[in-house]
Design an enzyme around this catalytic site. Structure first.
Site, short mmCIF file in Angstrom:
data_model
loop_
_atom_site.label_atom_id
_atom_site.label_comp_id
_atom_site.label_asym_id
_atom_site.label_seq_id
_atom_site.Cartn_x
_atom_site.Cartn_y
_atom_site.Cartn_z
N ARG A 94 1.04 -1.37 0.04
CA ARG A 94 -0.02 0.02 0.05
C ARG A 94 0.92 1.43 0.07
O ARG A 94 0.55 2.27 -0.82
CB ARG A 94 -0.86 0.10 1.35
CG ARG A 94 -1.82 1.37 1.32
CD ARG A 94 -2.79 1.13 2.46
NE ARG A 94 -3.37 2.51 2.75
CZ ARG A 94 -4.12 2.48 3.77
NH1 ARG A 94 -4.56 1.52 4.56
NH2 ARG A 94 -5.04 3.86 4.02
N ASN A 148 -10.64 -4.50 -0.21
CA ASN A 148 -10.71 -3.47 -1.18
C ASN A 148 -9.56 -3.84 -2.41
O ASN A 148 -8.84 -4.67 -2.39
CB ASN A 148 -10.17 -2.33 -0.54
CG ASN A 148 -11.12 -1.50 0.28
OD1 ASN A 148 -12.35 -1.51 -0.44
ND2 ASN A 148 -10.72 -0.92 1.25
N CYS A 170 -19.17 -2.54 2.42
CA CYS A 170 -18.37 -1.51 2.69
C CYS A 170 -18.91 -0.71 3.80
O CYS A 170 -20.18 -0.72 3.93
CB CYS A 170 -18.47 -0.61 1.29
SG CYS A 170 -16.98 0.82 1.58
N HIS A 200 -17.13 3.42 -3.01
CA HIS A 200 -16.52 4.26 -2.86
C HIS A 200 -16.81 5.34 -4.09
O HIS A 200 -16.16 6.32 -4.16
CB HIS A 200 -14.89 4.04 -2.97
CG HIS A 200 -14.39 3.55 -1.59
ND1 HIS A 200 -13.34 3.15 -1.48
CD2 HIS A 200 -15.35 3.12 -0.56
CE1 HIS A 200 -12.93 2.43 -0.35
NE2 HIS A 200 -14.45 2.52 0.52
N TYR A 254 -15.51 9.86 -0.40
CA TYR A 254 -14.45 9.66 -1.60
C TYR A 254 -14.60 10.70 -2.64
O TYR A 254 -13.89 10.84 -3.53
CB TYR A 254 -14.48 8.35 -1.88
CG TYR A 254 -13.64 7.33 -0.95
CD1 TYR A 254 -12.33 7.23 -1.02
CD2 TYR A 254 -14.40 6.75 0.16
CE1 TYR A 254 -11.67 6.34 -0.27
CE2 TYR A 254 -13.68 6.12 1.05
CZ TYR A 254 -12.43 5.85 0.59
OH TYR A 254 -11.65 4.93 1.74
C1 G6P Z 1 -12.69 3.82 4.43
C2 G6P Z 1 -12.90 2.93 3.58
C3 G6P Z 1 -12.44 1.45 3.56
C4 G6P Z 1 -11.07 1.51 3.87
C5 G6P Z 1 -10.69 2.38 4.96
C6 G6P Z 1 -9.10 2.56 5.04
O1 G6P Z 1 -13.34 3.55 5.53
O2 G6P Z 1 -14.28 2.69 3.42
O3 G6P Z 1 -12.77 0.63 2.59
O4 G6P Z 1 -10.25 0.39 4.11
O5 G6P Z 1 -11.22 3.64 4.61
O6 G6P Z 1 -8.76 3.08 6.30
P1 G6P Z 1 -7.18 3.22 6.92
O7 G6P Z 1 -7.44 3.43 8.32
O8 G6P Z 1 -6.71 1.93 6.54
O9 G6P Z 1 -6.51 4.38 5.95
#
Ligand code: G6P
Length: 438
Positions: A94, A148, A170, A200, A254
């Site tokens: 990531r 995801n 989600c 999203h 988003y």
């Molecule tokens: C949001 C999305 C999720 C994603 C997350 C990432 O809530 O809906 O799909 O996994 O953010 O969060 P993070 O804490 O990993 O940045």
């Protein structure tokens, strides 16, 4: 009677949340075994999570057996429900998805733009393997996917997977409902939002409170930047009066990346120079969480988990599983195959929408034509997703380039090429489909 749930990616820091969700619903959804599955690299985390899960179950005084294994196929045998929350390549991958686009002055984000595209390329083949195993070992089980990018992964599973009992979930629609409940100061159970769009990239077209249309009221209140429903990973500064008055729909957090792109990019780049990528921030949050999880006296989900953007995803997943098990027939917001629900999109693509959830799975509630204001952008976003899925399945660089090129967060031909080459190279190990000998 047994009721077995398998959690793939069981060593995730999010797992205590789903354990809590199962405990809270145990009267209606009497799970007898939870099998936590992970891979060799996640072994240590899996052990820690298994210990905490056992303590949580013990404290709640529920008769649920917790097992854990690195052998996925063994766990899948006899499963009734399977959830997937994996991250292929881990947070290190990531980091690259975020850092490489930033280095070109483009948005580096986990599920959007080039980063989201590459996350899909790494993830889809692995989920297809899980689908194959499920069809062989637990053909009647439902796969609830929140890996995801959930929309693309679910679409790939339904188009190309052997196992068709798949539902994508989600936390964003769930967060929007709870956020609206807070804004209106009423119970979340009384609120229904008519969702339409893609994961999203979903809009709330109508808000009903106890069946009464309150959309205009909610839109009016969203004009106050204090009234927001953003997850921890997105810094939202609200929406202008012009935007809200013209669209007359609830945007999801988003959408800021698309409709306030320049602003968001500037803020994200600032945060990147100051604290590194979100993946790096998340690794620190995780390290603290796992320190807590290890503590033998901890018997419940710590509140710090709410620092993660995905907090409350398990409510969405547990609600879906409970409704299927009890044949409830209530409205849930899920990722399902379109099949005519939105007349402006192909049948075999996956959309995020409201569906009646019962023992036979989701029955999407018909939407018809998309509002003119968003028809084009939704078709474009879906077009990107379809190209990415083809690229992921076939290791097709032309499809990949096309997807990057038409993605609104890339859009430049030279940038698309540079991002493609750099990210392919950076993720080489996790993208064997692009490196097979002819
Ligand atoms: C949001 C999305 C999720 C994603 C997350 C990432 O809530 O809906 O799909 O996994 O953010 O969060 P993070 O804490 O990993 O940045």
């Amino acid at each position: 009677m047994t009721l077995k749930l398998v959690i793939i990616g069981g060593g995730s820091s999010y797992t205590p949340e789903i354990i809590e969700g199962i405990i809270d619903r145990h009267d209606q959804f009497p799970v007898t075994e939870i099998a936590l599955v992970d891979i060799e690299q996640g072994k240590e985390k899996l052990q820690i999570i298994t210990g905490l899960a056992k303590r949580m179950i013990h404290k709640a005084n529920k008769s649920i057996v917790i097992t854990s294994t690195l052998e996925r196929r063994r766990a899948l045998s006899g499963a009734d429900f399977v959830t997937s929350q994996i991250r292929v390549g881990g947070l290190k991958a990531r980091e690259k998805d975020e850092r490489i686009p930033f280095s070109y002055g483009a948005l580096g984000q986990e599920t959007n733009g080039a980063g989201g595209i590459f996350k899909a390329l790494r993830t889809i083949p692995v989920l297809l393997e899980i689908s194959k195993d499920m069809q062989e070992l637990c053909p009647n089980a439902w796969l609830i996917n929140f890996t995801n990018p959930a929309g693309m992964v679910t679409e790939a599973l339904l188009k190309y997977g052997e196992h068709k009992r798949v539902i994508g979930v989600c936390n964003i629609p769930f967060n929007m409902r709870t956020g609206v409940a807070e804004i209106l100061k009423c119970n979340v159970e009384d609120i229904e939002i008519e969702f339409l769009g893609l994961n999203h990239f979903v809009f709330g077209r109508r808000v009903l409170v106890k069946g009464v249309d309150c959309t205009a009221n909610v839109i009016e209140r969203l004009k106050d930047p204090a009234n927001q429903y953003s997850p921890a990973n997105i810094v939202s500064e609200g929406w202008s009066t012009t935007f809200l008055s013209a669209f007359k729909m609830l945007p999801n957090p988003y959408h800021s990346y698309y409709f306030k792109g320049a602003d968001m990019l500037e803020k994200n780049l600032e945060a990147y120079w100051e604290n590194g990528t979100r993946a790096e921030v998340v690794q620190q949050v995780e390290a603290e969480l796992f320190k807590k999880y290890e503590n033998e006296s901890l018997e419940e989900k710590p509140t710090e988990l709410e620092k993660r953007g995905g907090a409350f995803y398990s409510d969405a997943a547990c609600n879906v599983m409970t409704s299927i098990y009890t044949n409830k027939g209530d409205v849930q917001t899920v990722n399902v195959q379109n099949n005519g629900t939105i007349s402006d999109l192909p049948d075999d693509v996956v959309i995020e929408t409201n569906a009646l959830m019962g023992a036979d799975g989701p029955r999407p509630i018909s939407i018809g034509a998309l509002p003119l204001s968003i028809r084009g952008i939704i078709q474009l976003m879906k077009n990107v997703e379809e190209l990415v899925i083809e690229a992921a399945i076939k290791g097709d660089r032309e499809r990949l380039y096309q997807a990057l090129l038409i993605n609104p967060l890339v859009r430049e031909e030279a940038l698309a090429k540079d991002l493609m080459e750099d990210l392919l190279e950076a993720h080489k190990e996790d993208l064997p489909q692009f490196y097979q000998q002819a």
